[in-house]
Design a protein around this motif. Structure first.
Motif, short mmCIF file in Angstrom:
data_model
loop_
_atom_site.label_atom_id
_atom_site.label_comp_id
_atom_site.label_asym_id
_atom_site.label_seq_id
_atom_site.Cartn_x
_atom_site.Cartn_y
_atom_site.Cartn_z
N ASP A 1 0.84 -1.20 0.06
CA ASP A 1 0.10 0.14 0.13
C ASP A 1 0.92 1.22 -0.21
O ASP A 1 2.09 1.24 0.63
CB ASP A 1 -1.07 0.05 1.22
N ASP A 2 0.51 2.23 -0.87
CA ASP A 2 1.19 3.68 -0.73
C ASP A 2 2.56 3.45 -1.00
O ASP A 2 3.15 3.96 -0.19
CB ASP A 2 0.85 4.24 0.74
N PRO A 3 2.75 3.14 -2.37
CA PRO A 3 4.28 2.98 -2.70
C PRO A 3 4.75 4.32 -3.16
O PRO A 3 3.86 5.01 -3.55
CB PRO A 3 4.41 2.16 -3.81
N PRO A 4 5.87 4.73 -3.25
CA PRO A 4 6.26 6.01 -3.99
C PRO A 4 6.51 6.03 -5.36
O PRO A 4 6.33 4.85 -5.92
CB PRO A 4 7.92 6.21 -3.30
N HIS A 5 5.98 7.14 -6.11
CA HIS A 5 6.07 7.08 -7.46
C HIS A 5 7.22 7.97 -7.97
O HIS A 5 7.11 9.39 -7.41
CB HIS A 5 4.61 7.71 -7.67
N PRO A 6 7.82 7.41 -8.72
CA PRO A 6 7.87 6.13 -9.61
C PRO A 6 8.82 5.29 -8.58
O PRO A 6 9.71 5.67 -7.75
CB PRO A 6 8.63 6.54 -10.80
N LEU A 7 8.33 4.14 -8.63
CA LEU A 7 9.01 2.97 -7.89
C LEU A 7 9.90 2.39 -8.67
O LEU A 7 9.63 1.83 -9.65
CB LEU A 7 7.98 1.93 -7.37
N LYS A 8 11.24 2.57 -8.47
CA LYS A 8 12.33 1.99 -9.04
C LYS A 8 12.87 0.85 -8.59
O LYS A 8 13.41 -0.10 -9.20
CB LYS A 8 13.84 3.03 -9.13
N HIS A 9 12.76 0.67 -7.19
CA HIS A 9 13.59 -0.64 -6.90
C HIS A 9 12.47 -1.13 -5.79
O HIS A 9 12.31 -1.10 -4.55
CB HIS A 9 14.78 -0.40 -5.79
N PRO A 10 11.52 -2.26 -6.42
CA PRO A 10 10.41 -2.72 -5.37
C PRO A 10 11.04 -3.60 -4.59
O PRO A 10 10.56 -3.95 -3.38
CB PRO A 10 9.58 -3.32 -6.62
N ALA A 11 12.15 -4.43 -4.66
CA ALA A 11 12.73 -5.43 -3.72
C ALA A 11 13.39 -4.72 -2.64
O ALA A 11 13.19 -5.27 -1.58
CB ALA A 11 13.68 -6.25 -4.51
N LYS A 12 13.99 -3.38 -2.71
CA LYS A 12 14.50 -2.62 -1.74
C LYS A 12 13.23 -2.23 -0.61
O LYS A 12 13.52 -2.25 0.51
CB LYS A 12 15.22 -1.62 -2.32
N LEU A 13 12.09 -1.79 -1.41
CA LEU A 13 11.10 -1.26 -0.59
C LEU A 13 10.49 -2.58 0.19
O LEU A 13 10.27 -2.07 1.29
CB LEU A 13 10.11 -0.51 -1.36
N LEU A 14 10.34 -3.59 -0.42
CA LEU A 14 10.00 -4.77 0.29
C LEU A 14 10.90 -5.22 1.51
O LEU A 14 10.26 -5.51 2.39
CB LEU A 14 9.57 -5.92 -0.63
N LYS A 15 12.00 -5.39 1.37
CA LYS A 15 13.14 -5.43 2.20
C LYS A 15 12.87 -4.33 3.32
O LYS A 15 13.07 -5.00 4.67
CB LYS A 15 14.40 -5.47 1.67
N TYR A 16 12.65 -3.19 3.12
CA TYR A 16 12.77 -2.13 4.36
C TYR A 16 11.33 -2.53 5.03
O TYR A 16 11.28 -2.48 6.41
CB TYR A 16 12.51 -0.62 3.58
N ARG A 17 9.92 -2.61 4.23
CA ARG A 17 8.98 -2.91 5.19
C ARG A 17 8.99 -4.12 6.12
O ARG A 17 8.37 -4.16 6.98
CB ARG A 17 7.76 -2.82 3.92
N LEU A 18 9.52 -5.35 5.31
CA LEU A 18 9.21 -6.45 5.99
C LEU A 18 10.34 -6.27 7.28
O LEU A 18 9.95 -7.18 8.16
CB LEU A 18 10.00 -7.59 4.93
N THR A 19 11.43 -5.57 7.24
CA THR A 19 12.30 -5.24 8.41
C THR A 19 11.56 -4.43 9.60
O THR A 19 11.61 -4.77 10.85
CB THR A 19 13.62 -4.93 7.92
#
Length: 359
Positions: A276-294
């Motif tokens: 939910d509410d990802p930044p625009h534009p989203l360049k690195h989805p894997a880095k965002l998922l790693k940050y939110r998982l942590t």
């Protein structure tokens, strides 16, 4: 009619490396090549200065040497009135950024000089003492060389023989001047840094960043958790197309998703929390998922003993007893007589006592 988009601003945002923050200010830094002034964060983020005082200080710092910065001169170029400018100058003067000094000219006229210091805390640091020149520290006997004694007179030469040229005699060892002693090392006073006027809330860009937190892992990894985490990540692009992951990204993020599943997180709730509410534009989805998982890792579920502590306490039920006199049932923790029988026995005892007293 839709709001027009600034294409240059959109292009500049797209060139910013890394994910953009979901809230707060976003800086687009373009290096200056001319007409710029360096302002310290101690002034721009000073907690005890008003925004008017900070703006006046920046304007004074940007002016060239010799420009008049009186209250009327500043009011002629600023929208603030003279009262607000005077109050701002008093704030700067109280904190050492601005000083007004009275000076007397050779003609006898007294003038007021306005001195602005861009970093007043540096004036409080003690300066190093200048080292004395080496020749001033040499011993007195080394400065005046010892004069050699007069040599003995040469014997008189015969008139008919020419006088041979005099050969220079080597100086005696005792006539050589002693070499100057090496100067003692200069004594430096270790400067003590003054206490800062304030503690900055935002660290400087050159401050070392803390290492990133590692990706969470399950306490007891099992093949079932790995299969469920892999299926969750592989199916994520069907619900959020911008989160299309490669095979290597899925392999790296599987332990974090497994840790969430181990803590009884439901897949639908995980999907909303991670996408939910990802930044625009989203360049690195894997880095965002790693940050939110942590950062958004839920707490472990409570155990059986923790749930037992939350259970409602039992209500103590008083058992039934049979009265020894009237065989009537009544509630009491111990066997005995009911309330009526106890009152009747107490009344009979009082009457017996009264009869004995009257007799």
């Amino acid at each position: 009619m839709d709001t027009q988009q600034n294409t240059a601003l959109t292009r500049a945002l797209a060139e910013i490396p890394g994910p953009l923050p979901a809230s707060g200010v976003i800086h687009i830094v373009i290096p200056h090549t001319d007409r710029f002034t360096v302002v310290g964060n101690h002034l721009a983020q000073h907690p005890d200065l008003s925004c008017t005082a900070i703006g006046i200080a920046v304007r004074i710092q940007s002016l060239p040497q010799g420009v008049e910065v009186s209250i009327k001169a500043l009011a002629a170029h600023c929208r603030e009135g003279e009262k607000r400018i005077a109050a701002a100058l008093r704030e700067l003067e109280a904190l050492g950024y601005l000083q007004r000094l009275r000076d007397r000219l050779p003609s006898g006229r007294v003038i007021t000089r306005t001195v602005f210091c861009n970093q007043p805390t540096a004036l409080l640091r003690p300066r190093r003492q200048a080292a004395a020149p080496p020749h001033a520290q040499a011993p007195a006997q080394a400065q005046a060389p010892t004069q050699a004694p007069d040599p003995a007179p040469a014997p008189a030469a015969r008139p008919e023989q020419p006088r041979p040229p005099a050969q220079p005699e080597p100086p005696a060892p005792e006539t050589l001047a002693a070499p100057p002693a090496p100067p003692p090392p200069p004594s430096f006073v270790t400067p003590t840094a003054p206490p800062p006027l304030f503690v900055p809330l935002v660290p400087p860009p050159t401050a070392p960043k803390p290492p990133p937190r590692p990706l969470p892992r399950p306490s007891e990894p099992t093949p079932e958790l790995d299969r469920a985490a892999t299926a969750f990540l592989s199916d994520l692009h069907r619900h959020a197309p911008q989160f299309t992951l490669s095979e290597d990204d899925v392999r790296r993020l599987v332990p974090g998703v497994a840790a969430w599943l181990e803590r009884a997180a439901r897949p639908e709730a995980m999907r909303h929390a991670l996408t939910d509410d990802p930044p625009h534009p989203l360049k690195h989805p894997a880095k965002l998922l790693k940050y939110r998982l942590t950062e958004l890792l839920p707490p472990p579920p409570p155990g059986i003993h923790d749930l037992a502590a939350l259970a409602r306490p039992r209500i103590t039920v008083t058992p039934f007893q049979t009265c020894d006199d009237c065989d009537r049932a009544f509630r009491s923790p111990t066997p005995g007589r009911c309330r009526d029988c106890r009152e009747h026995r107490t009344h009979q005892a009082h009457r017996t006592e009264e009869v004995r007293t009257a007799a």
